[in-house]
Design a protein around this motif. Sequence first.
Motif: not given
Length: 115
Positions: A29-34, A37-52
């Motif tokens: 995607h040539r961008r960081l996962p968090w 691009e859209k409001d429906t994409d996961p937030s940085p917090l959701a991405y961090g929680i999923a990683s942990v």
Amino acid sequence: MEWLKPTLWGAFGGLATEALDYITTVRKHRRLPWQREKDTDPSPLAYGIASVLRITIGAGLACAAACTAPISPWWALGLGAAAPALLGKLPTLILSGAGRQGWGWFASRGGTMAV
């Protein structure tokens, strides 16, 4: 303390899987996962929680296996890396009866759980 090393190896397996997903996402995607691009994409917090959670699940599965039988670091690493897929298949294994035979079934077919 025989559970601690496999638990840490399992956590590393989960971390390695998370790192590979990160690399794949950045290249695709040539961008960081968090970065959203859209409001429906996961937030940085959701991405961090999923990683942990992925790392914790890997550590927990390796710990459970180590408390059942001695396992090598490679087994613990593999369990940590494959934890989400293994837990997804667990209900199928239990319902099919494969879980009743335990590690003895695995060892009788040439598998090894030795350290």
